[in-house]
Design a protein around this motif. Sequence first.
Motif, PDB file in Angstrom:
ATOM      1  N   CYS A  31      -9.481  -3.058 -10.682  1.00  0.00           N
ATOM      2  CA  CYS A  31      -9.240  -4.394 -10.120  1.00  0.00           C
ATOM      3  C   CYS A  31     -10.569  -5.146 -10.084  1.00  0.00           C
ATOM      4  O   CYS A  31     -11.589  -4.617 -10.528  1.00  0.00           O
ATOM      5  CB  CYS A  31      -8.587  -4.340  -8.739  1.00  0.00           C
ATOM      6  SG  CYS A  31      -9.692  -3.916  -7.411  1.00  0.00           S
TER       7      CYS A  31
ATOM      8  N   LYS B 144       0.839  -1.209   0.000  1.00  0.00           N
ATOM      9  CA  LYS B 144       0.000   0.000   0.000  1.00  0.00           C
ATOM     10  C   LYS B 144       0.868   1.250   0.000  1.00  0.00           C
ATOM     11  O   LYS B 144       0.583   2.219  -0.701  1.00  0.00           O
ATOM     12  CB  LYS B 144      -0.920  -0.043   1.230  1.00  0.00           C
ATOM     13  CG  LYS B 144      -2.001   0.996   1.268  1.00  0.00           C
ATOM     14  CD  LYS B 144      -2.938   0.929   0.093  1.00  0.00           C
ATOM     15  CE  LYS B 144      -3.737  -0.343   0.007  1.00  0.00           C
ATOM     16  NZ  LYS B 144      -4.471  -0.486  -1.268  1.00  0.00           N
TER      17      LYS B 144
ATOM     18  N   HIS C 247     -15.380   2.513   6.449  1.00  0.00           N
ATOM     19  CA  HIS C 247     -14.192   3.110   5.830  1.00  0.00           C
ATOM     20  C   HIS C 247     -14.202   4.630   5.965  1.00  0.00           C
ATOM     21  O   HIS C 247     -13.171   5.251   6.222  1.00  0.00           O
ATOM     22  CB  HIS C 247     -14.099   2.712   4.352  1.00  0.00           C
ATOM     23  CG  HIS C 247     -13.617   1.322   4.149  1.00  0.00           C
ATOM     24  ND1 HIS C 247     -13.713   0.653   2.946  1.00  0.00           N
ATOM     25  CD2 HIS C 247     -13.031   0.457   5.006  1.00  0.00           C
ATOM     26  CE1 HIS C 247     -13.210  -0.555   3.082  1.00  0.00           C
ATOM     27  NE2 HIS C 247     -12.794  -0.698   4.317  1.00  0.00           N
TER      28      HIS C 247
ATOM     29  N   GLY D  41     -13.775   5.215  -4.435  1.00  0.00           N
ATOM     30  CA  GLY D  41     -13.477   3.913  -3.835  1.00  0.00           C
ATOM     31  C   GLY D  41     -12.257   4.083  -2.945  1.00  0.00           C
ATOM     32  O   GLY D  41     -11.259   3.376  -3.085  1.00  0.00           O
TER      33      GLY D  41
ATOM     34  N   CYS E  17     -21.167   6.585  -0.045  1.00  0.00           N
ATOM     35  CA  CYS E  17     -22.209   6.334  -1.052  1.00  0.00           C
ATOM     36  C   CYS E  17     -21.754   5.205  -1.969  1.00  0.00           C
ATOM     37  O   CYS E  17     -20.570   5.134  -2.332  1.00  0.00           O
ATOM     38  CB  CYS E  17     -22.433   7.591  -1.882  1.00  0.00           C
ATOM     39  SG  CYS E  17     -23.649   7.347  -3.184  1.00  0.00           S
ATOM     40  N   ARG E  18     -22.656   4.320  -2.305  1.00  0.00           N
ATOM     41  CA  ARG E  18     -22.344   3.284  -3.286  1.00  0.00           C
ATOM     42  C   ARG E  18     -22.584   3.874  -4.668  1.00  0.00           C
ATOM     43  O   ARG E  18     -23.727   4.095  -5.060  1.00  0.00           O
ATOM     44  CB  ARG E  18     -23.247   2.062  -3.045  1.00  0.00           C
ATOM     45  CG  ARG E  18     -22.922   0.906  -3.912  1.00  0.00           C
ATOM     46  CD  ARG E  18     -23.510  -0.398  -3.384  1.00  0.00           C
ATOM     47  NE  ARG E  18     -22.776  -1.508  -3.957  1.00  0.00           N
ATOM     48  CZ  ARG E  18     -21.605  -1.938  -3.508  1.00  0.00           C
ATOM     49  NH1 ARG E  18     -21.051  -1.389  -2.464  1.00  0.00           N
ATOM     50  NH2 ARG E  18     -20.982  -2.936  -4.111  1.00  0.00           N
TER      51      ARG E  18
ATOM     52  N   ASP F 287     -16.537   6.445  -0.653  1.00  0.00           N
ATOM     53  CA  ASP F 287     -16.514   4.989  -0.510  1.00  0.00           C
ATOM     54  C   ASP F 287     -17.901   4.512  -0.085  1.00  0.00           C
ATOM     55  O   ASP F 287     -18.628   5.236   0.596  1.00  0.00           O
ATOM     56  CB  ASP F 287     -15.463   4.545   0.511  1.00  0.00           C
ATOM     57  CG  ASP F 287     -15.075   3.088   0.312  1.00  0.00           C
ATOM     58  OD1 ASP F 287     -14.058   2.824  -0.368  1.00  0.00           O
ATOM     59  OD2 ASP F 287     -15.809   2.200   0.802  1.00  0.00           O
ATOM     60  N   SER F 288     -18.222   3.290  -0.498  1.00  0.00           N
ATOM     61  CA  SER F 288     -19.553   2.764  -0.163  1.00  0.00           C
ATOM     62  C   SER F 288     -19.635   2.312   1.294  1.00  0.00           C
ATOM     63  O   SER F 288     -20.728   2.134   1.823  1.00  0.00           O
ATOM     64  CB  SER F 288     -19.890   1.589  -1.083  1.00  0.00           C
ATOM     65  OG  SER F 288     -18.856   0.634  -1.019  1.00  0.00           O
TER      66      SER F 288
ATOM     67  N   CYS G 167     -13.026  -1.157  -7.737  1.00  0.00           N
ATOM     68  CA  CYS G 167     -13.448  -2.508  -8.162  1.00  0.00           C
ATOM     69  C   CYS G 167     -14.444  -2.504  -9.319  1.00  0.00           C
ATOM     70  O   CYS G 167     -15.313  -1.644  -9.390  1.00  0.00           O
ATOM     71  CB  CYS G 167     -14.139  -3.254  -7.049  1.00  0.00           C
ATOM     72  SG  CYS G 167     -13.641  -2.862  -5.418  1.00  0.00           S
TER      73      CYS G 167
ATOM     74  N   LEU H 149     -16.785   0.205 -11.020  1.00  0.00           N
ATOM     75  CA  LEU H 149     -16.492   1.538 -10.477  1.00  0.00           C
ATOM     76  C   LEU H 149     -15.454   2.273 -11.353  1.00  0.00           C
ATOM     77  O   LEU H 149     -15.600   3.471 -11.619  1.00  0.00           O
ATOM     78  CB  LEU H 149     -15.997   1.409  -9.034  1.00  0.00           C
ATOM     79  CG  LEU H 149     -15.972   2.686  -8.199  1.00  0.00           C
ATOM     80  CD1 LEU H 149     -17.327   3.364  -8.155  1.00  0.00           C
ATOM     81  CD2 LEU H 149     -15.490   2.387  -6.778  1.00  0.00           C
TER      82      LEU H 149
ATOM     83  N   LEU I 196      -7.748   4.143  -6.897  1.00  0.00           N
ATOM     84  CA  LEU I 196      -6.724   3.109  -6.674  1.00  0.00           C
ATOM     85  C   LEU I 196      -7.438   1.785  -6.431  1.00  0.00           C
ATOM     86  O   LEU I 196      -8.047   1.590  -5.386  1.00  0.00           O
ATOM     87  CB  LEU I 196      -5.854   3.492  -5.454  1.00  0.00           C
ATOM     88  CG  LEU I 196      -4.826   2.447  -4.987  1.00  0.00           C
ATOM     89  CD1 LEU I 196      -3.910   1.993  -6.114  1.00  0.00           C
ATOM     90  CD2 LEU I 196      -3.997   2.985  -3.837  1.00  0.00           C
ATOM     91  N   HIS I 197      -7.399   0.938  -7.449  1.00  0.00           N
ATOM     92  CA  HIS I 197      -8.069  -0.358  -7.389  1.00  0.00           C
ATOM     93  C   HIS I 197      -9.569  -0.205  -7.120  1.00  0.00           C
ATOM     94  O   HIS I 197     -10.121  -0.833  -6.215  1.00  0.00           O
ATOM     95  CB  HIS I 197      -7.380  -1.282  -6.363  1.00  0.00           C
ATOM     96  CG  HIS I 197      -5.961  -1.590  -6.759  1.00  0.00           C
ATOM     97  ND1 HIS I 197      -4.954  -1.826  -5.861  1.00  0.00           N
ATOM     98  CD2 HIS I 197      -5.383  -1.691  -7.984  1.00  0.00           C
ATOM     99  CE1 HIS I 197      -3.827  -2.044  -6.508  1.00  0.00           C
ATOM    100  NE2 HIS I 197      -4.057  -1.974  -7.812  1.00  0.00           N
TER     101      HIS I 197
HETATM  102  C1  LIG Z   1      -9.997  -2.595  -3.489  1.00  0.00           C
HETATM  103  S1  LIG Z   1     -10.596  -1.406  -2.390  1.00  0.00           S
HETATM  104  C2  LIG Z   1      -9.463  -0.086  -2.646  1.00  0.00           C
HETATM  105  C3  LIG Z   1      -9.482   0.917  -1.527  1.00  0.00           C
HETATM  106  C4  LIG Z   1      -8.478   2.059  -1.644  1.00  0.00           C
HETATM  107  N1  LIG Z   1      -8.584   2.778  -2.869  1.00  0.00           N
HETATM  108  C5  LIG Z   1      -7.072   1.547  -1.448  1.00  0.00           C
HETATM  109  O1  LIG Z   1      -6.418   1.222  -2.436  1.00  0.00           O
HETATM  110  O2  LIG Z   1      -6.638   1.419  -0.304  1.00  0.00           O
HETATM  111  C6  LIG Z   1     -12.045  -0.826  -3.208  1.00  0.00           C
HETATM  112  C7  LIG Z   1     -12.876   0.113  -2.377  1.00  0.00           C
HETATM  113  O3  LIG Z   1     -13.954   0.559  -3.198  1.00  0.00           O
HETATM  114  C8  LIG Z   1     -15.142   0.597  -2.429  1.00  0.00           C
HETATM  115  N2  LIG Z   1     -16.236   0.418  -3.392  1.00  0.00           N
HETATM  116  C9  LIG Z   1     -16.509  -0.674  -4.134  1.00  0.00           C
HETATM  117  N3  LIG Z   1     -17.562  -0.444  -4.929  1.00  0.00           N
HETATM  118  C10 LIG Z   1     -17.946   0.824  -4.707  1.00  0.00           C
HETATM  119  C11 LIG Z   1     -18.957   1.654  -5.246  1.00  0.00           C
HETATM  120  N4  LIG Z   1     -19.782   1.204  -6.177  1.00  0.00           N
HETATM  121  N5  LIG Z   1     -19.064   2.925  -4.802  1.00  0.00           N
HETATM  122  C12 LIG Z   1     -18.209   3.384  -3.863  1.00  0.00           C
HETATM  123  N6  LIG Z   1     -17.234   2.647  -3.314  1.00  0.00           N
HETATM  124  C13 LIG Z   1     -17.094   1.387  -3.728  1.00  0.00           C
HETATM  125  C14 LIG Z   1     -14.987  -0.531  -1.420  1.00  0.00           C
HETATM  126  O4  LIG Z   1     -15.731  -0.280  -0.242  1.00  0.00           O
HETATM  127  C15 LIG Z   1     -13.481  -0.512  -1.154  1.00  0.00           C
HETATM  128  O5  LIG Z   1     -13.175   0.300  -0.044  1.00  0.00           O
END
Ligand SMILES: C[S@@+](CC[C@H](N)C(=O)[O-])C[C@H]1O[C@@H](n2cnc3c(N)ncnc32)[C@H](O)[C@@H]1O
Length: 504
Positions: free
Chosen positions: A285, A123, A177, A150, A214-215, A172-173, A260, A263, A257-258
């Motif tokens: 990712c 990280k 977090h 995210g 928010c998702r 973030d959803s 998912c 997103l 950053l990653h």
């Molecule tokens: C792989 S983690 C990466 C977290 C951070 N960017 C890092 O690298 O430390 C993906 C993050 O995206 C958030 N997430 C996933 N889908 C999401 C969405 N549709 N809207 C907002 N956040 C989302 C998850 O809760 C998670 O914290």
Amino acid sequence: MKSGKYSCNTRSETLEWITAIIDFLKPFSFLINAHVVNFFKDKQWEAVDEDWMSCLRNEKLENILLIPSGTVQDHWPASLKDFVHTLRSLSFPREQADLQTVLSDVNVAPLSTVLSQGMNLKKKHEVEVLSSVVSSVVNSVGESTVVDVGSGQGYLAQVLSFQYKHSVVAIDSSSHHGNVTDARAARIRKHFASQMRKSGSGNKCPDAPTTITCRVLSTEMLKSLTNVPLEENDLDLDAAALNEGPKRSCSLVLAGLHACGDLSVTMLRTFMECEEVKAVVSIGCCYNLLSEKTSESSCYKCGFPMSAGLKSLGFSLGKNARDLACQSAERWSSLGEDAGLQNFELHSFRAAFQMVLSKHYPEVLATSPSIGRQGKAFRRQKQRKALETPSKLETSRKDIDKKSTTHTSSSFEKFCLSAFSRLNLEHPQDLDLTATWNEANAFTELIGPYWSIRAALGPVLETLILLDRLMFLQEQGDSLEVSMLPIFDPTLSPRNVAIIAKRL
Ligand SMILES: C[S@@+](CC[C@H](N)C(=O)[O-])C[C@H]1O[C@@H](n2cnc3c(N)ncnc32)[C@H](O)[C@@H]1O
């Protein structure tokens, strides 16, 4: 942006690369779509070139694990060597780019102890590099608020706020977090404020990132969350919450950053649809989570494909290919013999358990039962045991297999017991699990080679997904500067390709 004879500097080059991948993959759809739990039940190895399997079944484990990285051995059949080399040449290269040469004004600065607290090595590396890349992009497009999409626990957002002094919104959803991000930012801010007081510089301490829980499910949601004026049909979000916090610039840079699955795709679409978003830096990712149009479903703005070019080719990946795209060559090559062996053994157990279900519980099998977590727990338990009992690294796979037949048979029984309990099935006392294991055991040495050949397709599938995203941006014309770069050291962070786009 190049790999051997393929490059992706223009839309037509990208389309050529994509077409070459699709043409190459077609004859291997049986391998891509294989559900390896059915390995023994369906005799899956029989679909693979016989010469490949008979050569690889005697190969050293360390060489099997190197197949996804493109390493071949001289004595292998020419067609196998050709397969591995072609996959390599079709994959986007992962060697970390020399950022100073390719991006202007990038200066990767080490993170202070207070900012890197709680981060592991991976990280820290990711945040150190990405924050400098994002900061250089912000500086090149003019004053903007960075939206970390995210944002997880806010590591990137906090470095961009406190080290690079940008205005930042972290979305973030997960509310957990969000809370962790706020608490962490408060601690960091206190530290910075006290340092500034001590230095007597009179400078204002940077604001902490504004967090939003928010998702994000659509471009409309992301647009509204970032305070961009809404269109009439846009979603009605909690505007009061969005207007809280420090004043933000109306120019935005999206960073992920990653981020998912879909997103990352939503970020790229929002960038395209929203003039206020001046740039985007996206590292994706979890391709397994991508939405995809299938023949049964209509999927408005699916995660794959995005580009008109790929849509016009009518190609779809399917669930197994999306899962496979998450396989990383670096992870395979760095697995080590013990972990590799345990991995393959676990796959053998799961596939042999499928035979048990097929024979005795066909009605359960029809529901595609998942014992995934149990599998992971089992692997962890075995890894702990392996650490307690050091193994001989030089031992060949065959020797290990012979020595451990009795041991694996009893391990298989244990695996079945926990799988039965996971599936809430009673364990019938009259099942001869040893007989099933013996039936499978004659072919267990094929599962590693099979998985490894299959995993070698992962980087190409990931390349296809990335090229689709790149081409989507290239299709928008000359008003954008678009690049795709491996920005992290792949041995530390294999999911290392950033798509960077700016409005000109
Ligand atoms: C792989 S983690 C990466 C977290 C951070 N960017 C890092 O690298 O430390 C993906 C993050 O995206 C958030 N997430 C996933 N889908 C999401 C969405 N549709 N809207 C907002 N956040 C989302 C998850 O809760 C998670 O914290």
